[in-house]
Design an enzyme around this catalytic site. Structure first.
Site, short mmCIF file in Angstrom:
data_model
loop_
_atom_site.label_atom_id
_atom_site.label_comp_id
_atom_site.label_asym_id
_atom_site.label_seq_id
_atom_site.Cartn_x
_atom_site.Cartn_y
_atom_site.Cartn_z
N ASN A 212 31.52 34.54 25.97
CA ASN A 212 32.83 33.88 25.88
C ASN A 212 32.69 32.39 26.21
O ASN A 212 31.58 31.92 26.50
CB ASN A 212 33.83 34.57 26.82
CG ASN A 212 33.35 34.54 28.25
OD1 ASN A 212 33.19 33.48 28.83
ND2 ASN A 212 33.09 35.72 28.83
N ASP A 308 33.59 46.53 36.91
CA ASP A 308 34.42 45.45 37.43
C ASP A 308 33.76 44.98 38.74
O ASP A 308 33.82 45.67 39.76
CB ASP A 308 35.86 45.92 37.66
CG ASP A 308 36.78 44.73 37.93
OD1 ASP A 308 36.40 43.88 38.76
OD2 ASP A 308 37.85 44.65 37.30
N ILE A 309 33.13 43.83 38.67
CA ILE A 309 32.32 43.35 39.82
C ILE A 309 33.23 43.08 41.01
O ILE A 309 32.97 43.52 42.14
CB ILE A 309 31.53 42.09 39.42
CG1 ILE A 309 30.67 42.42 38.20
CG2 ILE A 309 30.68 41.59 40.57
CD1 ILE A 309 30.04 41.22 37.53
N PHE A 326 40.02 35.46 40.15
CA PHE A 326 40.69 34.54 39.24
C PHE A 326 41.39 35.36 38.17
O PHE A 326 40.94 36.45 37.83
CB PHE A 326 39.67 33.60 38.58
CG PHE A 326 39.51 32.33 39.36
CD1 PHE A 326 38.88 32.35 40.60
CD2 PHE A 326 40.00 31.12 38.89
CE1 PHE A 326 38.73 31.19 41.35
CE2 PHE A 326 39.86 29.96 39.62
CZ PHE A 326 39.23 29.99 40.85
N LYS A 340 47.20 42.21 39.21
CA LYS A 340 45.74 42.21 39.37
C LYS A 340 45.34 42.22 40.84
O LYS A 340 44.37 42.87 41.23
CB LYS A 340 45.18 40.96 38.67
CG LYS A 340 43.78 41.13 38.18
CD LYS A 340 43.43 40.11 37.13
CE LYS A 340 43.95 40.49 35.76
NZ LYS A 340 43.59 39.55 34.72
N LYS A 344 42.92 45.25 41.91
CA LYS A 344 41.51 44.98 42.21
C LYS A 344 41.21 44.98 43.70
O LYS A 344 40.05 44.93 44.10
CB LYS A 344 41.10 43.65 41.60
CG LYS A 344 41.30 43.61 40.10
CD LYS A 344 40.28 42.74 39.45
CE LYS A 344 40.50 42.70 37.95
NZ LYS A 344 39.25 42.41 37.24
O1 C5P Z 1 40.50 41.81 34.70
P1 C5P Z 1 40.21 40.37 34.53
O2 C5P Z 1 38.97 40.09 33.74
O3 C5P Z 1 41.37 39.57 34.04
O4 C5P Z 1 39.97 39.87 36.04
C1 C5P Z 1 39.55 38.60 36.34
C2 C5P Z 1 38.91 38.56 37.69
O5 C5P Z 1 38.05 39.68 37.88
C3 C5P Z 1 38.02 37.37 37.82
O6 C5P Z 1 37.99 37.02 39.18
C4 C5P Z 1 36.68 37.89 37.35
O7 C5P Z 1 35.60 37.13 37.86
C5 C5P Z 1 36.69 39.30 37.88
N1 C5P Z 1 35.97 40.27 37.06
C6 C5P Z 1 34.81 40.85 37.51
N2 C5P Z 1 34.17 41.81 36.76
C7 C5P Z 1 34.67 42.20 35.58
C8 C5P Z 1 35.86 41.63 35.10
C9 C5P Z 1 36.49 40.67 35.87
O8 C5P Z 1 34.33 40.47 38.60
N3 C5P Z 1 34.04 43.12 34.88
#
Ligand code: C5P
Length: 407
Positions: A212, A308-309, A326, A340, A344
């Protein structure tokens, strides 16, 4: 009146019409009790004389011409190391280009390259030179390298044109010098901050990938701010074309899975900030060989969801004391970010509008909303560096006071 007694400023004067203002700057610094040592570039000698500057500063003035003999008396390295701060005023387009590219072909540029001290630069040049893409590129590079810039101001130029290019006034430069010479608070000393940044790159085959537009700029700016506040700073970054901020521990990664492994390996940490634009999906079953193009039959990629890290670390153990996410949204920015935050399990979300036309992706400015369980704060539009500083200062306040070892 803040005293600068005991401080040494090394003033490097470039060759421009604004060089005459250096006299006033030297006078102001001397009034505050600073020791001022001066280097003149060869071009600067066309505008000001070593004699007048030496009378004002009470010191020998170093010039390009004498650099060889001075090298015996005092090396350029010692000249820069013996200073508390280097000030380049006026910083001409030529001098800035040399600094940005690491050229060292005279005493001034060699000293600037050899220094381990902070640098303040006051650009001054013709408005067209200032606006030229090459100069603007150099300005960006210098900022990324940690050089602080003051000005240029708008106004009528010596050449009769109007616009940005006038050197900041000596009083304003002095204010910046005073700020930069203040002992800096390091509220994050002894704390560990882990930051993810940039995009991830998910391979399709050995030569192709899904990724991206994330530039990594906001994450890198936060890392710089964390270092400034004294944190042990680990930057886990996907592929970007940014310089590694001085003082960070850099961990380059490519895929989301690599990023997660790196994050887990860096726990425990006091603060974790997730700015990376992690690809939501990866290709299931990456081809070992390059996929062949066969007429009329594009390959069907099957995708698997990436971990999702942020959520993994926020719900994992040991959990960092503060977890920040973010939310890059194109619609219902704050509402989506609120959801979110809960989903999260993070403590704060910085939400920004990345819709087409916002200029956030790849740009240098950002307009964010800080969202926590206690509400929403709308921050004004500012530099990504400023967002980084404000965020890190806020997080430093939020951390519980550190336990003393004896307790
Ligand atoms: O769900 P979304 O991608 O909108 O969430 C954004 C936030 O989650 C950001 O802080 C991004 O760094 C983190 N993120 C992550 N791992 C993912 C997707 C998003 O750490 N697979």
């Amino acid at each position: 009146m803040t005293s600068l007694a005991g401080k040494t400023v090394l003033l490097i004067i470039g060759g421009g019409i604004a060089a005459y203002k250096a006299h006033e700057l030297v006078r102001l610094l001397k009034t505050r009790g600073a020791r001022v040592r001066i280097i003149l570039t060869r071009a600067a000698e066309e505008f000001v004389t070593p004699l007048s500057l030496s009378s004002l500063s009470g010191e020998k003035v170093y010039t390009a011409l004498f650099s060889l003999t001075d090298e015996v008396e005092m090396g350029h390295i010692q000249l820069s190391r013996a200073a508390d701060l280097l000030v380049v005023a006026p910083a001409t387009a030529d001098l800035m280009a040399k600094m940005a590219n690491g050229l060292a072909d005279d005493l001034a540029s060699t000293t600037l390259l050899a220094t381990d001290k902070r640098i303040l630069a006051a650009p001054a040049m013709n408005v067209r030179m200032w606006r030229h893409p090459a100069t603007q590129r150099n300005v960006e590079t210098l900022k990324r390298d940690g050089v602080v810039l003051v000005g240029p101001a708008d106004g009528e130029m010596a050449c009769g044109e109007f616009g940005p290019g006038r050197m900041a006034e000596p009083g304003e430069i002095l204010d910046h010098i005073i700020t930069m010479l203040q002992p800096r608070a390091q509220p994050l000393a002894g704390r560990k901050v882990v930051i993810t940044a940039g995009p991830t790159r998910e391979p399709i085959d050995p030569v192709r990938y899904i990724s991206n537009h994330s530039s990594g700029k906001q994450g890198y700016a936060i890392a710089r701010a964390a270092v400034e506040l004294g944190a042990e700073t680990v930057l886990i970054s996907g592929p970007v074309s940014l310089a590694i901020p001085p003082g960070v521990q850099m961990m380059p990664v490519e895929t989301a899975q690599d990023m997660l492994t790196a994050c887990k390996g860096e726990m425990p940490a006091d603060i974790a900030i997730f700015t990376a634009a992690v690809a939501d999906w990866r290709v299931a079953g990456v081809a070992v060989d390059k996929l062949k193009k066969s007429a009329g039959k594009p390959p069907a990629l099957s995708l698997a969801e990436n971990p999702d890290i942020l959520a993994t670390i926020a719900r994992g153990s040991p959990r960092p004391e503060i977890v920040v996410g973010f939310a890059a949204e194109t619609e219902r920015v704050t509402e989506n970010a609120m959801e979110k935050l809960k989903k999260k399990g993070c403590d704060l979300i910085l939400a920004n509008d990345v819709s087409a036309g916002s200029g956030v992706f790849g740009g240098d400015r950002n307009k964010v909303h800080l969202i926590s369980a206690s509400g929403i704060e709308n921050w004004p539009e500012m530099d990504k560096d400023e967002v980084g500083r404000r965020l890190m200062e806020r997080l430093a306040h939020m951390l519980a006071p550190q336990q003393r070892a004896a307790e």
